[in-house]
Design an enzyme around this catalytic site. Structure first.
Site, PDB file in Angstrom:
ATOM      1  N   ASP A  13     -92.632 109.446  33.965  1.00  0.00           N
ATOM      2  CA  ASP A  13     -94.022 109.016  33.932  1.00  0.00           C
ATOM      3  C   ASP A  13     -94.139 107.770  35.170  1.00  0.00           C
ATOM      4  O   ASP A  13     -94.845 107.085  35.258  1.00  0.00           O
ATOM      5  CB  ASP A  13     -94.616 108.302  32.690  1.00  0.00           C
ATOM      6  CG  ASP A  13     -94.194 109.340  31.590  1.00  0.00           C
ATOM      7  OD1 ASP A  13     -94.733 110.580  31.617  1.00  0.00           O
ATOM      8  OD2 ASP A  13     -93.418 108.965  30.424  1.00  0.00           O
ATOM      9  N   LYS A  16     -95.460 111.116  39.610  1.00  0.00           N
ATOM     10  CA  LYS A  16     -94.973 112.115  40.650  1.00  0.00           C
ATOM     11  C   LYS A  16     -96.144 112.474  41.513  1.00  0.00           C
ATOM     12  O   LYS A  16     -96.100 113.046  42.438  1.00  0.00           O
ATOM     13  CB  LYS A  16     -93.965 113.135  40.157  1.00  0.00           C
ATOM     14  CG  LYS A  16     -92.979 112.581  39.658  1.00  0.00           C
ATOM     15  CD  LYS A  16     -92.024 113.554  39.131  1.00  0.00           C
ATOM     16  CE  LYS A  16     -90.660 113.209  38.274  1.00  0.00           C
ATOM     17  NZ  LYS A  16     -91.586 113.091  36.750  1.00  0.00           N
ATOM     18  N   GLY A  40     -95.695 115.996  31.638  1.00  0.00           N
ATOM     19  CA  GLY A  40     -97.334 115.838  31.482  1.00  0.00           C
ATOM     20  C   GLY A  40     -97.960 115.236  32.666  1.00  0.00           C
ATOM     21  O   GLY A  40     -97.364 113.921  32.998  1.00  0.00           O
ATOM     22  N   HIS A  41     -98.679 115.724  33.206  1.00  0.00           N
ATOM     23  CA  HIS A  41     -99.366 115.015  34.349  1.00  0.00           C
ATOM     24  C   HIS A  41    -100.750 115.347  34.398  1.00  0.00           C
ATOM     25  O   HIS A  41    -101.233 116.376  34.242  1.00  0.00           O
ATOM     26  CB  HIS A  41     -98.785 115.310  35.698  1.00  0.00           C
ATOM     27  CG  HIS A  41     -98.334 116.849  36.025  1.00  0.00           C
ATOM     28  ND1 HIS A  41     -96.950 117.063  35.592  1.00  0.00           N
ATOM     29  CD2 HIS A  41     -98.793 117.891  36.488  1.00  0.00           C
ATOM     30  CE1 HIS A  41     -96.804 118.414  35.980  1.00  0.00           C
ATOM     31  NE2 HIS A  41     -98.087 118.887  36.324  1.00  0.00           N
ATOM     32  N   THR A  42    -101.580 114.334  34.662  1.00  0.00           N
ATOM     33  CA  THR A  42    -103.097 114.513  34.710  1.00  0.00           C
ATOM     34  C   THR A  42    -103.396 114.433  36.131  1.00  0.00           C
ATOM     35  O   THR A  42    -103.112 113.720  36.851  1.00  0.00           O
ATOM     36  CB  THR A  42    -103.668 113.483  34.010  1.00  0.00           C
ATOM     37  OG1 THR A  42    -103.076 113.287  32.725  1.00  0.00           O
ATOM     38  CG2 THR A  42    -105.325 113.723  33.920  1.00  0.00           C
ATOM     39  N   ARG A 142     -75.360 130.667  24.925  1.00  0.00           N
ATOM     40  CA  ARG A 142     -75.633 132.286  25.172  1.00  0.00           C
ATOM     41  C   ARG A 142     -76.353 132.966  24.185  1.00  0.00           C
ATOM     42  O   ARG A 142     -75.925 134.035  24.209  1.00  0.00           O
ATOM     43  CB  ARG A 142     -74.187 132.688  25.525  1.00  0.00           C
ATOM     44  CG  ARG A 142     -73.740 131.929  26.810  1.00  0.00           C
ATOM     45  CD  ARG A 142     -72.304 132.020  27.012  1.00  0.00           C
ATOM     46  NE  ARG A 142     -71.309 131.554  26.055  1.00  0.00           N
ATOM     47  CZ  ARG A 142     -70.126 131.526  26.210  1.00  0.00           C
ATOM     48  NH1 ARG A 142     -69.308 131.813  27.355  1.00  0.00           N
ATOM     49  NH2 ARG A 142     -69.537 130.916  25.133  1.00  0.00           N
ATOM     50  N   GLN A 223     -89.483 114.940  34.074  1.00  0.00           N
ATOM     51  CA  GLN A 223     -88.522 113.809  33.389  1.00  0.00           C
ATOM     52  C   GLN A 223     -88.220 113.075  34.472  1.00  0.00           C
ATOM     53  O   GLN A 223     -88.812 112.995  35.637  1.00  0.00           O
ATOM     54  CB  GLN A 223     -87.696 114.246  32.483  1.00  0.00           C
ATOM     55  CG  GLN A 223     -88.231 115.022  31.186  1.00  0.00           C
ATOM     56  CD  GLN A 223     -88.791 116.339  31.283  1.00  0.00           C
ATOM     57  OE1 GLN A 223     -88.052 117.226  31.929  1.00  0.00           O
ATOM     58  NE2 GLN A 223     -90.024 116.676  31.040  1.00  0.00           N
ATOM     59  N   THR A 298     -98.992 111.363  28.282  1.00  0.00           N
ATOM     60  CA  THR A 298     -99.440 112.128  28.385  1.00  0.00           C
ATOM     61  C   THR A 298     -99.568 113.405  27.596  1.00  0.00           C
ATOM     62  O   THR A 298    -100.406 114.270  26.937  1.00  0.00           O
ATOM     63  CB  THR A 298     -99.620 112.797  29.847  1.00  0.00           C
ATOM     64  OG1 THR A 298     -99.146 111.867  30.577  1.00  0.00           O
ATOM     65  CG2 THR A 298    -100.910 113.444  30.481  1.00  0.00           C
ATOM     66  N   THR A 300     -97.806 113.137  24.099  1.00  0.00           N
ATOM     67  CA  THR A 300     -97.761 112.688  22.727  1.00  0.00           C
ATOM     68  C   THR A 300     -98.722 111.653  22.513  1.00  0.00           C
ATOM     69  O   THR A 300     -98.812 111.653  21.419  1.00  0.00           O
ATOM     70  CB  THR A 300     -96.247 112.343  22.449  1.00  0.00           C
ATOM     71  OG1 THR A 300     -95.917 111.316  23.135  1.00  0.00           O
ATOM     72  CG2 THR A 300     -95.378 113.413  22.586  1.00  0.00           C
ATOM     73  N   GLY A 301     -99.498 110.873  23.518  1.00  0.00           N
ATOM     74  CA  GLY A 301    -100.021 110.031  23.222  1.00  0.00           C
ATOM     75  C   GLY A 301     -99.416 108.658  22.731  1.00  0.00           C
ATOM     76  O   GLY A 301    -100.167 107.766  22.541  1.00  0.00           O
ATOM     77  N   VAL A 413    -101.120 101.929  45.385  1.00  0.00           N
ATOM     78  CA  VAL A 413    -101.986 100.889  45.085  1.00  0.00           C
ATOM     79  C   VAL A 413    -103.215 100.948  44.209  1.00  0.00           C
ATOM     80  O   VAL A 413    -103.942 100.113  43.920  1.00  0.00           O
ATOM     81  CB  VAL A 413    -102.273 100.058  46.390  1.00  0.00           C
ATOM     82  CG1 VAL A 413    -101.128  99.361  46.803  1.00  0.00           C
ATOM     83  CG2 VAL A 413    -103.051 101.095  47.385  1.00  0.00           C
TER      84      VAL A 413
HETATM   85  P1  IMP Z   1     -87.436 116.319  24.765  1.00  0.00           P
HETATM   86  O1  IMP Z   1     -87.232 116.369  26.521  1.00  0.00           O
HETATM   87  O2  IMP Z   1     -88.777 116.541  24.106  1.00  0.00           O
HETATM   88  O3  IMP Z   1     -86.554 116.819  24.091  1.00  0.00           O
HETATM   89  O4  IMP Z   1     -87.513 114.665  24.426  1.00  0.00           O
HETATM   90  C1  IMP Z   1     -86.223 113.871  24.965  1.00  0.00           C
HETATM   91  C2  IMP Z   1     -86.472 112.511  25.415  1.00  0.00           C
HETATM   92  O5  IMP Z   1     -87.167 112.730  26.717  1.00  0.00           O
HETATM   93  C3  IMP Z   1     -87.611 111.876  24.715  1.00  0.00           C
HETATM   94  O6  IMP Z   1     -87.432 110.416  24.816  1.00  0.00           O
HETATM   95  C4  IMP Z   1     -88.884 111.893  25.231  1.00  0.00           C
HETATM   96  O7  IMP Z   1     -89.889 111.072  25.007  1.00  0.00           O
HETATM   97  C5  IMP Z   1     -88.511 111.965  26.777  1.00  0.00           C
HETATM   98  N1  IMP Z   1     -89.402 112.944  27.599  1.00  0.00           N
HETATM   99  C6  IMP Z   1     -89.278 114.150  27.851  1.00  0.00           C
HETATM  100  N2  IMP Z   1     -90.266 114.471  28.650  1.00  0.00           N
HETATM  101  C7  IMP Z   1     -90.736 113.288  29.339  1.00  0.00           C
HETATM  102  C8  IMP Z   1     -91.602 112.906  30.331  1.00  0.00           C
HETATM  103  O8  IMP Z   1     -92.392 113.949  30.978  1.00  0.00           O
HETATM  104  N3  IMP Z   1     -91.938 111.784  30.443  1.00  0.00           N
HETATM  105  C9  IMP Z   1     -91.143 110.918  29.547  1.00  0.00           C
HETATM  106  N4  IMP Z   1     -90.410 110.989  28.763  1.00  0.00           N
HETATM  107  C10 IMP Z   1     -90.188 112.191  28.548  1.00  0.00           C
END
Ligand code: IMP
Length: 427
Positions: A13, A16, A40-42, A142, A223, A298, A300-301, A413
């Site tokens: 987050d 990017k 998640g990106h908006t 596998r 991530q 974005t 999970t809220g 900024v």
């Molecule tokens: P998973 O990727 O759903 O297995 O979650 C594993 C960990 O990565 C958790 O702590 C999530 O909150 C975190 N995570 C997964 N995707 C994102 C992302 O796009 N941004 C921030 N944290 C993420």
């Protein structure tokens, strides 16, 4: 210099989108190389707001070829929902290419993600619940299902049988869930086959050809470094290679094709889910950062955990990824602080260290050693040249640059697309 990797430095987050936007018109191909719909990106274009979880952001830029690489896990329902939503708004998605080697996420992965988390109790990871971990576990074990398997029903059936053999015991006997039938999974997957067919390609070859032709290929990491399965805060990580090495393995091109590695880092730190976070704030400053930065997930809220900038993390990310540039985002969120602390070392059991400890328990115990920087107490959202920033903001950026060991090429900024100061072009 056509191969450009974009990775998150902290726990995701970082924004990017700022970097992909800047590269925008110069980009020919954008490839997503890891993760799935946990991201998640908006993206805001004009008055339109697009929330994407699985598709690479390049899908919105006319002329760009978006690619989903072999390192990605794909929930086909999400894929086609996102595509339909974009098509309904007139976005042309016909250039999308998907690796035949990418793995699929099915219903049993989503179920297992949720039930395993519940069984972990207070050791829970705090996953996004999208089935990411179980799908990658099957890949490594596998017993995964790949996109190409959808095109041979016989093979698909055999593979689903193999995948379900142990899972049904687990679901029924351990987790008290109903068994899943081979037919329901095969039917679930086959309904997408015809729509998928024109998109499936040898994406490694496609990328290699694009690079040979001198096209600009952007490898967009999902991530971030501290969530990487190998280099992050294991086990509180995601299940894929979110660092620059993953750009090569997750897309099928050689590491020597990656010319520039851009790390995206927020001017403070956030994290979602469980796990250690040395500079985390639980006070009014934390509330203020969360509110000003609008730090809510974005996907999970969930409210994000927030803390001060941690220079050890950026230095670590510089080393692990081989960063050539940093994009520092959301500097304006710090506009209203009298003093801004930066973590310059950790104190671990009475000893001060300046490198990321290799021992996870040490990282859990690490207390941040903070250096104070004077705030600038001024709105910087309209500034477009580094020299026009208040001197305290300039000094803050220069200090982060020195502490991090990588040049800060771009500074975010403001939320608008053009809310950036460019010190060095990214391409
Ligand atoms: P998973 O990727 O759903 O297995 O979650 C594993 C960990 O990565 C958790 O702590 C999530 O909150 C975190 N995570 C997964 N995707 C994102 C992302 O796009 N941004 C921030 N944290 C993420």
């Amino acid at each position: 210099m056509p191969g450009i990797v974009i990775v998150g430095v902290q726990w995701g987050d970082e924004g990017k989108g700022k970097a992909t936007d800047l590269l925008g018109e110069r980009t020919d191909v954008v490839v997503k190389f890891n993760g799935g719909n946990n991201a998640g990106h908006t993206v805001v274009i004009g008055d339109e707001k697009y929330a994407l979880h699985l598709l690479p952001s390049g899908i919105l830029t006319p002329g760009v070829t978006p690619v989903i690489g072999n390192g990605v896990v794909i929930d086909l329902e999400v894929l086609f929902d996102e595509l339909s939503a974009l098509n309904a708004r007139g976005v042309d998605t016909s250039k999308l290419k998907i690796s035949a080697n990418a793995h699929v996420i099915t219903g049993y992965h989503r179920t297992l993600d949720k039930v395993t988390e519940r069984f972990l109790g207070k050791r829970m990871i705090g996953t996004t619940g999208r089935g990411i971990g179980p799908a990658y576990a099957d890949k490594i074990n596998r017993v995964g299902i790949r996109i190409q398997d959808l095109f041979d029903e016989n093979i698909l059936r055999q593979k689903v049988e193999g995948a379900l053999e142990q899972k049904n015991h687990l679901l029924v006997k351990v987790y008290n869930r109903r068994a899943v039938t081979v037919d329901e999974i095969v039917d679930e997957l086959l309904q997408y086959r015809d729509r998928l067919e024109p998109m499936v390609a040898d994406t490694g070859l496609l990328l290699d050809n694009a690079l040979d032709a001198g096209e600009v290929v952007v490898f967009e990491g999902g991530q971030a470094t501290m969530l990487d399965i190998d280099h992050g805060t294991y086990p509180f990580v995601t299940s894929s290679s979110a660092t620059a090495g993953g750009a090569s393995t997750g897309s099928g091109i050689g590491p020597n094709r990656l010319d520039r590695i851009v790390g995206i880092v927020k001017a403070y730190t956030t994290r979602v889910g469980s796990g250690p976070f040395p500079t985390e704030l639980f006070d009014d400053d934390g509330e203020k950062l969360r509110a000003r930065g609008f730090e809510y997930g974005t996907t999970t809220g969930r409210p994000r955990r927030v803390g001060w900038y941690d220079a050890l993390i950026t230095r670590y990310a510089t080393r692990i990824n081989g960063l050539t540039d940093l994009v520092l985002t959301k500097l304006d969120i710090l506009d209203d602080f009298d003093e801004i602390p930066v973590c310059v070392a950790y104190e671990i059991d009475g000893v001060e260290v300046t490198e990321m400890p290799w021992n996870q328990s040490d990282f859990h115990h690490a207390k941040p050693v903070l250096k104070m920087f004077p705030g600038w107490k001024e709105d910087i959202t309209g500034v477009r040249r580094f020299e026009d920033l208040p001197i305290n903001a300039q000094n803050y950026v220069l200090a982060l640059e020195e502490l991090s060991g990588t040049r800060i090429s771009v500074i975010g900024v403001g939320p608008q697309r053009d809310g950036v100061i460019v010190r060095h072009d990214l391409v």
